[in-house]
Design an enzyme around this catalytic site. Structure first.
Site, mmCIF file in Angstrom:
data_model
loop_
_atom_site.group_PDB
_atom_site.id
_atom_site.type_symbol
_atom_site.label_atom_id
_atom_site.label_comp_id
_atom_site.label_asym_id
_atom_site.label_seq_id
_atom_site.Cartn_x
_atom_site.Cartn_y
_atom_site.Cartn_z
ATOM 1 N N MET A 30 70.353 49.781 18.268
ATOM 2 C CA MET A 30 69.922 49.711 19.484
ATOM 3 C C MET A 30 70.813 49.036 20.524
ATOM 4 O O MET A 30 70.260 48.728 21.709
ATOM 5 C CB MET A 30 68.500 49.652 19.680
ATOM 6 N N ASN A 32 72.938 45.314 21.633
ATOM 7 C CA ASN A 32 72.852 43.810 21.782
ATOM 8 C C ASN A 32 72.920 43.343 20.471
ATOM 9 O O ASN A 32 72.225 42.783 19.738
ATOM 10 C CB ASN A 32 71.249 43.735 22.245
ATOM 11 N N LEU A 33 74.308 43.736 20.031
ATOM 12 C CA LEU A 33 74.659 43.481 18.676
ATOM 13 C C LEU A 33 74.793 42.023 18.455
ATOM 14 O O LEU A 33 75.219 41.087 19.281
ATOM 15 C CB LEU A 33 76.076 44.309 18.312
ATOM 16 N N HIS A 37 74.007 43.118 12.727
ATOM 17 C CA HIS A 37 74.452 44.337 12.947
ATOM 18 C C HIS A 37 76.056 44.420 12.562
ATOM 19 O O HIS A 37 76.668 45.418 11.935
ATOM 20 C CB HIS A 37 74.782 44.876 14.393
ATOM 21 N N GLY A 149 69.623 47.720 8.124
ATOM 22 C CA GLY A 149 69.210 46.180 7.485
ATOM 23 C C GLY A 149 68.146 46.044 6.834
ATOM 24 O O GLY A 149 66.963 46.846 7.357
ATOM 25 N N LYS A 151 66.334 43.698 7.187
ATOM 26 C CA LYS A 151 65.178 42.945 7.760
ATOM 27 C C LYS A 151 63.728 43.931 8.122
ATOM 28 O O LYS A 151 62.767 43.578 7.946
ATOM 29 C CB LYS A 151 65.860 42.495 8.810
ATOM 30 N N ASP A 152 64.479 45.116 8.494
ATOM 31 C CA ASP A 152 63.453 45.974 8.806
ATOM 32 C C ASP A 152 63.007 46.860 7.674
ATOM 33 O O ASP A 152 63.470 47.936 7.440
ATOM 34 C CB ASP A 152 63.990 46.982 10.121
ATOM 35 N N GLN A 155 61.253 49.998 7.866
ATOM 36 C CA GLN A 155 61.856 51.155 8.584
ATOM 37 C C GLN A 155 62.719 51.798 7.543
ATOM 38 O O GLN A 155 62.865 53.051 7.414
ATOM 39 C CB GLN A 155 62.545 50.376 9.642
ATOM 40 N N SER A 187 68.024 38.637 15.157
ATOM 41 C CA SER A 187 67.346 39.837 15.519
ATOM 42 C C SER A 187 67.470 39.722 17.221
ATOM 43 O O SER A 187 67.614 38.755 17.729
ATOM 44 C CB SER A 187 65.710 39.794 15.492
HETATM 45 O O1 PAF Z 1 66.905 49.233 13.659
HETATM 46 C C1 PAF Z 1 67.081 49.806 14.718
HETATM 47 O O2 PAF Z 1 67.664 49.070 15.587
HETATM 48 C C2 PAF Z 1 66.226 51.172 15.232
HETATM 49 O O3 PAF Z 1 65.041 50.955 14.882
HETATM 50 C C3 PAF Z 1 67.206 52.364 14.799
HETATM 51 C C4 PAF Z 1 67.025 52.389 13.378
HETATM 52 C C5 PAF Z 1 68.578 52.314 15.420
HETATM 53 C C6 PAF Z 1 66.548 53.481 15.230
HETATM 54 O O4 PAF Z 1 66.458 53.428 16.687
#
Ligand code: PAF
Length: 285
Positions: A30, A32-33, A37, A149, A151-152, A155, A187
């Site tokens: 998303m 804002n690296l 990332h 990652g 961290k999530d 997800q 993050s």
């Molecule tokens: O982890 C993230 O940055 C977001 O949830 C993702 C996987 C890019 C989906 O929008």
């Protein structure tokens, strides 16, 4: 490095690589690296000849009253970081390209069960939004491998289930969390923390590590450990959503005879919701 906003241009670039017999990795972001990332891109480059990174702040994964509008957007800086990291293509679709009609009116992907647990219980609809946008990105890029990652952690589990259930021939690769020197998981949302909150924030990881050490020492009453560490977070000044010990494979509630574990927590400091986890299987975190 190519920067494209339109789907036909993305497909054309990937088709040219495919015609040359080259493999493709996808790193969805998303924007804002940060270093976390860039580690994903670094790992992606080891796994495929070509790397596509996407930058899209996905409205469908933010609930009402969440930080969609405030989410930091730094596209010019992101492009430079991705270029320096050797990314081949950045896909930066405007919202209308991903959602030509409002996301609520579109087809969606829902991973049952898992999406309602842990963060899903506190952010209804969040994982539906994540699974849907990642499914769309998988269809658009058709990568061999996609990198996310750890961290999530939840997800990652949701995406793995989605990819398996819907027969995507894509290897979903998790990458260990990158941390600041004091242990705080990197993050984009760390930027919301005030200086006082920033100094408290590493206590989230410390508390997770403390619970992991207790388990390693043989404390196996997981429910008591969860309650105790929930209270410890509160004493540090967090407002915890949950502190939970789960099986690392499927995120089912862990019992004392389970050995592959992940401890996950989500907790607020002021207006910032932090998440983190420690995996006892690998000791990687
Ligand atoms: O982890 C993230 O940055 C977001 O949830 C993702 C996987 C890019 C989906 O929008």
């Amino acid at each position: 490095m190519q920067t494209v906003e339109a789907i036909p241009a993305l497909r054309e670039a990937v088709a040219a690589w495919r015609a040359a017999g080259e493999s493709v990795a996808l790193v969805p972001t998303m924007g804002n690296l940060h270093q976390g990332h860039l580690r994903l891109v670094f790992e992606a480059k080891k796994l495929a000849k070509r790397v596509v990174a996407s930058i899209f702040v996905n409205p469908a994964q933010f609930g009402a009253g969440e930080d969609f509008a405030a989410y930091p957007r730094t596209p010019a800086h992101d492009i430079e970081l991705l270029r320096a990291q050797g990314t081949d293509l950045v896909f930066m679709p405007p919202s209308g390209v991903m959602y030509p009609i409002p996301p609520q009116a579109m087809s969606f992907v829902e991973v049952p069960g898992l999406s309602k647990e842990l963060c899903g219980a506190f952010r209804p609809g969040h994982f539906r939004g994540v699974a849907t946008v990642v499914c769309k990105l998988f269809n658009l890029v058709r990568p061999d491998v996609a990198v996310f990652g750890e961290k999530d952690y939840q997800q990652l589990a949701v995406i793995r289930r989605m990819a398996a259930d819907l027969d995507f021939p894509i290897h979903v690769q998790g990458v260990p969390t990158v941390r600041e020197a004091d242990g705080l998981a990197m993050s984009s949302r760390n930027a919301y923390l005030t200086p006082a909150e920033r100094s408290l924030a590493p206590n989230l990881y410390r508390t997770l590590c403390d619970a992991a050490s207790a388990i390693r020492r043989g404390e196996l009453d997981f429910r008591a450990l969860e309650e105790r560490h929930f209270r410890i977070l509160r004493n540090y000044g967090f407002r915890p959503d949950y502190f939970s010990i789960r099986r690392s494979g499927d995120l089912e509630v862990a019992e004392k005879d389970h050995t592959s574990l992940v401890i996950l927590a989500a907790a607020w400091l002021g207006k910032t919701r932090l998440i983190d986890n420690v995996n006892l299987e690998t000791g990687k975190n």
